[in-house]
Each structure stands twice: as C-alpha cells, then as structure tokens.
Write an enzyme that holds these catalytic residues in place. Structure first.
Site, mmCIF file in Angstrom:
data_model
loop_
_atom_site.group_PDB
_atom_site.id
_atom_site.type_symbol
_atom_site.label_atom_id
_atom_site.label_comp_id
_atom_site.label_asym_id
_atom_site.label_seq_id
_atom_site.Cartn_x
_atom_site.Cartn_y
_atom_site.Cartn_z
ATOM 1 C CG HIS A 265 -1.432 -4.570 8.527
ATOM 2 N ND1 HIS A 265 -1.954 -3.379 8.066
ATOM 3 C CD2 HIS A 265 -0.238 -4.240 9.106
ATOM 4 C CE1 HIS A 265 -1.132 -2.384 8.338
ATOM 5 N NE2 HIS A 265 -0.074 -2.885 8.975
ATOM 6 C CD GLU A 266 2.045 -6.545 11.300
ATOM 7 O OE1 GLU A 266 3.200 -6.470 10.819
ATOM 8 O OE2 GLU A 266 1.450 -5.572 11.804
ATOM 9 C CG HIS A 269 4.333 -4.691 7.040
ATOM 10 N ND1 HIS A 269 4.763 -3.531 6.426
ATOM 11 C CD2 HIS A 269 3.365 -4.315 7.925
ATOM 12 C CE1 HIS A 269 4.088 -2.496 6.919
ATOM 13 N NE2 HIS A 269 3.227 -2.947 7.823
ATOM 14 C CD GLU A 295 0.931 0.820 7.306
ATOM 15 O OE1 GLU A 295 -0.201 0.679 7.821
ATOM 16 O OE2 GLU A 295 1.966 0.283 7.763
#
Length: 500
Positions: A265-266, A269, A295
C-alpha cells in the site's frame, strides 16, 4: 505592473516555500520514526515557527497584487506556471477569507478536540468528545459561509481534498456502490464457503518480515537509492522530493500479511511520488494531484496486484521458502483465499477490500448530515450503529468500536474520508484499462512488474498535480471516474471465491 517582475517574485516564493517544506517534513518524519519523545516540545516550537513564517510569506499585499497581475497575463505563462498561479490564487483566497483570529481559535479548538477524543475513546464515553465536535461543525459551517458556498457547504471541504468533487457526484457514486456491494456482501455471508485462514496468525519472525518487506519493494521497482523504509506506529508515506521519498510500515509476528499489505500500500504511494516528471521538480506541482488519485496508487498495488491470483502465483513460493514451517501445510489457493477473505468488522482500518468502502459510505452520509444540520451530534452513536447494521449487518457493542474509532473529526477533517473509496474506484478503473493496454494479468504471471509501473508512470505519475483528477482519468482511461468498474471487479473476484 510588469508581469515578468511578478513572475520572478512568485518563483522566488515557490523556491523558498519548497525549502521550508523540506525542513518541516523532515521534522515530521523524525517525530514519527526515530526522534526521542523528549524532543516533542522543541520540535513543536520549530514547527509553529515555520508554519507562521509560511503564512506571513504567502498572505501579503504584494502576493495578492502579483497573483492578480499573473492572472491578467495568464496567456503569457507556460502550462506549469499557469497551474501554479491558479492553485496559489485559490489557496490565497481560502486563507484571507477567514479572519486570522478565527483560524487561530480553530487551531486551539482542534488541538483540544484531539485530547477530548482520546479521553472519550479511552473511557468509551461519547459525551466527553461531543461538545468539541459540536463546536468544530459549527465553525466549519461558518468557514464555508466565509469561503462562499457552492450549492452545498460540504462541497467546500470535498474540493479541498479532491478537486472538482461535489456532494452531488458523490451521491451518485455511493448510490452505485450501495446497490451493488451491499447485496454482494449479503450473498457472501449467506454462502456456505468456509475459508481457512488460521495459518496467517502463526509466528512469523519480525526480522524475516522486515527482509521480506524490502524484497517486496524491490519487486515493485521502488528505488531504494532514492527512498527509505522504516517503521512507525501508523504506516505512512512522505515525498520530500522526487529523490527523497520515505515510507514506513509496521510488523506483527502473528499477522505477517498485515505488514506485507502495508508495504504494498505505502509502496504504491511512494512510487507515485518517486516517478513524477523531473520537469516539475522546481515547482509546487511535484506531488500527487489529489488524495483520491494518490490513494488509487496504493490500492492498485495492495488489492489489484498484490492480492491477485497472478501475483500470488509468483509470490507464494517465495513466502513458503522464507517460512517453511509456518506455510508447509498451506496451498497456493488457500493462501489466496485467506488474504481475500471477507469478514465484516467494526473497525475501518481492519476492513477487507470489499467492506472497506461500506465503512466509508457510513462516514460520508454522517458528514453530509452533520454539515447540513439534518442530524445533531448527540444523535451520532445511534445513527452510526443504524448505518453499520444497514450496510454491514453488524452493530458495534460500544462507541469505542463505533463512532469514536477515527481521529479524523477531531482534526476537523470533513471531506477526507470519501477519498479512500474514490481511490479504490480509480484503481479498479486504471487496472481495467491496463488489462486492455498491457494484458495486466498475463504480465503479472510472467513476473513482469516493470511494465505495470511504466503504464502508471506514463498515465498517472509523471503529471504530479499538473493535471486535475478528472484530466488524469480522461487521459488514462478515456472517461471520467466510473464506479461500475470497481463494482464489476469486486463481483467477478468474490463470486469466484465464494462460488456465488
């Protein structure tokens, strides 16, 4: 006034602000990772100083005049200069329309509210937090009046996080999700499919998880020479600039998959921040265009890629090699089903891919109702529980697991929650187009993770905030955001898993 002189002053301001922002972000990073607890007061004073300095540098008569001059000569500016000026004018007007003494009072209020929220959550007593929340909502309504209401006061705050988004658009968006995801969830809950997942809570050594996290970032083609992975209580990503992108994760020896999903997830980003065009490096545009688009980049790696059958086909053998005892009796199919298991939960951050957007829908409907005054703060606990039962089929046993679980409202972050659901929808739409353009599933089966990144670089990352969310969507997928792609993705995936 000569527009070239105004432009020169504006560019000097941009250069100075970027330098200040870098210093401020480094302090925030240290505070969330390695800084000693005793450094909090001094760091707070420094952050306060820089915050005041930024405001005083920006909100000046000279800046007002320069922005007006540049807008009058906008046809003489290049695309980057034009977008920066428009964004600066919008931010300037936002700041000057609200009396400075009220901004200061609001900062004091939200600081107090954070403490009352913490105390209320600790004691499971909503009445401790409700007086401050009432004042926050009252203030936000007044600020919306100052800034100029556009059809609905909530639209002001939506646009702060997702440019161009309105309550009217979101009503259509969430109505689509409600009609398709709620019945899908009911079908899953009524199914007789039992998914085995007890092996996910076995003992997975933390050092090995840290090594696996770095390895996963390398698979994703995150450049560790221009980035950094550390640990923090709450995982986050910080793009200080294109050549200094930092992210954190957290690890639990009895929840290995949580750390891996956090890194995916990160990492999504971080890849966004790391692959913005170098043409934007000396501008205010070298960052993501909106929270929803940002996101989407985390969600596409976490859900559409990492949790796909194709990626698990590649990655599960590596996990078995790393954790031979923990996964010796687990098949690839069992692992795939386990990490995609659907279980309605009380806590948003623990929600699975399918139910997560329903959690956001509950919060969206509450925020709209609070801002427009159709419900009162004192009604929130009961209203919250009613919506949770309606959409997820469960009722929180207490307020700690219900209306008091999120810190956002104590910060006054109304309009923020919807961007989480928008991100998932954008991700599904991007993934759909990637399937058409680069045969995403076949690409993943070939263990080729460079090609998907190149597609995202070309269609999303490189533009930073030069383009709006709508422009990104149109340029990359030939249409505006369409929630049906997200619904179809969920229906196809989970119908197969649960034999619906």
């Amino acid at each position: 006034m000569n527009y070239l002189e105004a432009l020169e002053r504006f560019k000097k301001y941009v250069e100075d602000i970027k330098n200040i922002s870098y210093a401020v972000n480094v302090m925030h990073w240290d505070g969330s990772t390695d800084a000693p607890k005793s450094s909090f007061p001094v760091r707070g004073e420094s952050l306060g100083f820089f915050s005041t300095l930024e405001y005083e540098m920006f909100v000046t008569k000279q800046m007002d005049e320069d922005l007006n001059t540049l807008l009058e000569n906008i046809d003489k500016l290049d695309d980057k200069e034009s977008v920066m000026v428009h964004k600066a004018r919008k931010e300037y007007d936002k700041l000057v329309k609200i009396p400075s003494d009220e901004i200061k009072e609001y900062q004091i209020l939200t600081n107090r509210a954070q403490h009352s929220w913490e105390e209320a959550r600790k004691k499971d007593d909503f009445s401790i937090f409700s007086p401050d929340l009432k004042e926050i909502i009252k203030t936000l309504r007044r600020f919306a009046d100052y800034r100029g209401i556009k059809n609905h006061p909530y639209n002001i705050y939506l646009d702060d996080y997702e440019e161009g988004m309105t309550r009217e658009k979101l009503d259509i968006f969430f109505d689509t999700l409600r009609k398709r995801i709620v019945p899908l969830l009911k079908g899953i809950m009524d199914s007789k499919k039992n998914i085995r997942d007890e092996f996910l809570s076995r003992d997975y050594p933390l050092d090995s998880q840290r090594e696996a996290a770095t390895e996963l970032l390398e698979f994703m083609h995150f450049d560790l020479d221009r980035g950094l992975l550390k640990e923090s209580t709450h995982p986050f990503t910080m793009g200080l600039n294109i050549d200094d992108v930092r992210l954190t994760s957290r690890y639990d020896k009895n929840n290995m998959i949580s750390g891996m999903l956090s890194v995916a997830h990160e990492g999504g980003h971080a890849l966004y921040e790391q692959n913005i065009s170098r043409d934007l490096i000396n501008t205010t545009l070298a960052t993501g265009t909106s929270l929803g688009i940002h996101e989407s980049q985390s969600r596409i790696y976490e859900n559409n890629i990492f949790k796909s059958r194709e990626f698990i086909n590649f990655y599960f053998p590596k996990l078995q090699k790393r954790y031979p005892e923990q996964l010796k009796d687990v098949s690839e199919e069992e692992f795939y089903e386990a990490i995609n298991n659907v279980k309605p939960s009380f806590i948003r951050v623990d929600a699975d891919e399918l139910t997560y957007s329903l959690h956001i829908m509950v919060r969206y409907e509450i925020e709209v109702a609070l801002i427009e005054g159709s419900i009162e703060v004192d009604e929130l606990p009961e209203y919250w529980n009613k919506k949770m039962e309606e959409y997820l089929g469960i009722v929180p046993p207490n307020n700690r697991l219900g209306v008091l679980q999120d810190v956002h409202w104590s910060h006054g972050l109304f309009g923020y929650f919807p961007t989480y659901a928008l991100g998932s929808a954008y991700a599904a739409q991007f993934a759909n187009k990637m399937e058409k353009d680069i045969k995403l599933k076949e690409t993943l089966l070939k263990s080729d993770f460079k090609t998907p990144l190149e597609w995202l670089n070309k269609n999303v990352h490189q533009f930073g905030s030069l383009l709006t969310p709508d422009e990104i969507s149109l340029k990359s997928t030939n249409e505006l955001l369409n929630p049906n792609y997200f619904c179809e993705y969920l229906e196809n995936k989970y119908s197969k898993i649960y034999n619906l």
